[in-house]
Design a protein around this motif. Structure first.
Motif, PDB file in Angstrom:
ATOM      1  N   VAL A  39       0.870  -1.182   0.000  1.00 44.20           N
ATOM      2  CA  VAL A  39       0.000   0.000   0.000  1.00 44.20           C
ATOM      3  C   VAL A  39       0.907   1.232   0.000  1.00 44.20           C
ATOM      4  N   PRO A  40       0.391   2.362  -0.452  1.00 39.57           N
ATOM      5  CA  PRO A  40       1.269   3.538  -0.583  1.00 39.57           C
ATOM      6  C   PRO A  40       1.732   4.118   0.752  1.00 39.57           C
ATOM      7  N   ASN A  41       1.081   3.742   1.812  1.00 38.74           N
ATOM      8  CA  ASN A  41       1.336   4.373   3.109  1.00 38.74           C
ATOM      9  C   ASN A  41       2.201   3.482   4.010  1.00 38.74           C
ATOM     10  N   ILE A  42       2.890   4.084   4.957  1.00 35.23           N
ATOM     11  CA  ILE A  42       3.645   3.351   5.977  1.00 35.23           C
ATOM     12  C   ILE A  42       3.031   3.697   7.321  1.00 35.23           C
ATOM     13  N   SER A  43       2.724   2.672   8.141  1.00 34.99           N
ATOM     14  CA  SER A  43       2.104   2.995   9.434  1.00 34.99           C
ATOM     15  C   SER A  43       3.075   2.706  10.574  1.00 34.99           C
ATOM     16  N   PHE A  44       3.030   1.505  11.104  1.00 37.44           N
ATOM     17  CA  PHE A  44       3.919   1.140  12.226  1.00 37.44           C
ATOM     18  C   PHE A  44       4.154  -0.369  12.171  1.00 37.44           C
ATOM     19  N   GLY A  45       5.070  -0.846  13.000  1.00 37.07           N
ATOM     20  CA  GLY A  45       5.433  -2.261  12.955  1.00 37.07           C
ATOM     21  C   GLY A  45       5.114  -3.017  14.229  1.00 37.07           C
ATOM     22  N   ARG A  50       3.972  -4.908  20.552  1.00 35.97           N
ATOM     23  CA  ARG A  50       4.724  -5.384  21.722  1.00 35.97           C
ATOM     24  C   ARG A  50       4.647  -4.383  22.869  1.00 35.97           C
ATOM     25  N   ALA A  51       4.729  -3.119  22.542  1.00 41.24           N
ATOM     26  CA  ALA A  51       4.724  -2.073  23.574  1.00 41.24           C
ATOM     27  C   ALA A  51       3.358  -1.954  24.259  1.00 41.24           C
ATOM     28  N   LEU A  52       2.279  -2.165  23.497  1.00 37.76           N
ATOM     29  CA  LEU A  52       0.931  -1.983  24.065  1.00 37.76           C
ATOM     30  C   LEU A  52       0.393  -3.253  24.723  1.00 37.76           C
ATOM     31  N   PHE A  60      -5.940  -8.677  20.080  1.00 38.63           N
ATOM     32  CA  PHE A  60      -5.142  -7.867  19.155  1.00 38.63           C
ATOM     33  C   PHE A  60      -5.266  -8.474  17.759  1.00 38.63           C
ATOM     34  N   ASP A  61      -6.005  -7.754  16.908  1.00 36.14           N
ATOM     35  CA  ASP A  61      -6.313  -8.196  15.557  1.00 36.14           C
ATOM     36  C   ASP A  61      -5.387  -7.446  14.599  1.00 36.14           C
ATOM     37  N   THR A  62      -4.517  -8.183  13.931  1.00 34.75           N
ATOM     38  CA  THR A  62      -3.451  -7.547  13.157  1.00 34.75           C
ATOM     39  C   THR A  62      -3.707  -7.692  11.663  1.00 34.75           C
ATOM     40  N   ILE A  73       5.385 -13.336   9.904  1.00 37.00           N
ATOM     41  CA  ILE A  73       4.327 -13.944  10.732  1.00 37.00           C
ATOM     42  C   ILE A  73       4.807 -14.181  12.164  1.00 37.00           C
ATOM     43  N   GLU A  74       5.945 -14.831  12.316  1.00 36.16           N
ATOM     44  CA  GLU A  74       6.440 -15.171  13.664  1.00 36.16           C
ATOM     45  C   GLU A  74       6.737 -13.901  14.461  1.00 36.16           C
ATOM     46  N   LEU A  75       7.224 -12.881  13.796  1.00 36.47           N
ATOM     47  CA  LEU A  75       7.517 -11.608  14.461  1.00 36.47           C
ATOM     48  C   LEU A  75       6.256 -11.032  15.106  1.00 36.47           C
ATOM     49  N   PHE A  76       5.160 -11.021  14.340  1.00 33.37           N
ATOM     50  CA  PHE A  76       3.922 -10.442  14.874  1.00 33.37           C
ATOM     51  C   PHE A  76       3.294 -11.344  15.938  1.00 33.37           C
ATOM     52  N   ALA A  77       3.399 -12.649  15.759  1.00 26.31           N
ATOM     53  CA  ALA A  77       2.861 -13.583  16.757  1.00 26.31           C
ATOM     54  C   ALA A  77       3.601 -13.393  18.080  1.00 26.31           C
ATOM     55  N   GLU A  78       4.877 -13.307  17.993  1.00 29.86           N
ATOM     56  CA  GLU A  78       5.715 -13.171  19.201  1.00 29.86           C
ATOM     57  C   GLU A  78       5.510 -11.797  19.864  1.00 29.86           C
ATOM     58  N   ALA A  79       5.181 -10.801  19.067  1.00 20.49           N
ATOM     59  CA  ALA A  79       4.958  -9.447  19.620  1.00 20.49           C
ATOM     60  C   ALA A  79       3.642  -9.345  20.380  1.00 20.49           C
TER      61      ALA A  79
END
Ligand code: DX5
Ligand code: ZN
Length: 217
Positions: A39-45, A50-52, A60-62, A73-79
């Motif tokens: 997508v043309p936009n950049i949001s956050f990672g 992890r912080a919230l 948490f629906d990603t 996938i593993e990065l977001f699962a672990e976060a």
């Protein structure tokens, strides 16, 4: 019962902790992850998730709007993601990614852009916890609901019912308190709402009103 998911994309990024505290009555939080390529936009990672995570028990629906989601996938699962939805159009091997998400311990969804037909789910639907029908083109909050998506939602509701599945239908983009009752009547289970929640004077009040609508309709 149907539910709503406030989208953090429309929240004040300078005060994310305060913003999520305002919508704790919602059972879910929706995280829009944008890579600037799919997508043309950049949001956050994943670091924001992890912080919230320690401050909320919400689901948490990603929503991954990134090319080659299999790399993350593993990065977001672990976060701390509970549900991971990726775009059908963003990977060469959607079936493999579905199972990768499950193996990472998360529920799995596939998102379809407005122009992507439902047919692509023919051999995937049984494996999915939810299907995300994009009701705007992904990339930005605050856009208008695309009316042609009503037909797509109806069609998916019919397919899921005919196959006797419990796959949830999620919609994302242009949802507000005004069109929520008619969209609910189509049989949608999960409503992502961004600007109509966080753009409001009192986001908590919008969450309460939306829950009331979903209870009554
Ligand atoms: C769009 C995002 C949405 C967005 C919806 O690419 O996936 O989740 O936050 O925003 P609104 O509700 O403002 O249309
Ligand atoms: Zn989204």
């Amino acid at each position: 019962m149907a539910d709503l998911l406030p989208s953090l994309l429309a929240a004040d990024f300078a005060n994310l902790y305060d913003e999520i505290m305002k919508v704790q009555e919602a059972n879910y939080l929706h995280f829009d992850i944008m890579d600037g390529r799919y997508v043309p936009n950049i949001s956050f990672g994943a670091d924001i998730i992890r912080a919230l995570r320690p401050y909320s028990r919400q689901v948490f629906d990603t929503h991954l709007m990134i090319i080659e989601p299999e790399r993350y996938i593993e990065l977001f699962a672990e976060a701390g993601a509970d549900v991971i939805t990726f775009h059908y159009e963003a990977t060469t091997h959607p079936h493999r990614v579905v199972h990768q998400v499950k193996e990472a311990g998360c529920k799995v969804g596939i998102a379809l852009n407005p122009s992507t037909p439902l047919d692509v789910l023919e051999y995937l639907l049984e494996d999915l916890d939810q299907v995300l029908i994009m009701t705007v083109n992904p990339g930005f909050g605050g856009q208008k609901f695309i009316p042609a998506m009503v037909k797509k939602i109806r069609k998916l509701r019919k397919i899921i019912d005919e196959r006797k599945l419990d796959t949830l239908i999620q919609i994302d983009g242009g949802v507000n308190l005004e069109n929520l009752p008619e969209l609910h009547a189509l049989g949608v289970d999960l409503f992502v709402i961004g600007s109509a929640v966080f753009g409001a004077e009192d986001p908590g009040e919008v969450v309460r009103k939306a829950k009331e609508i979903l209870k009554n309709a």
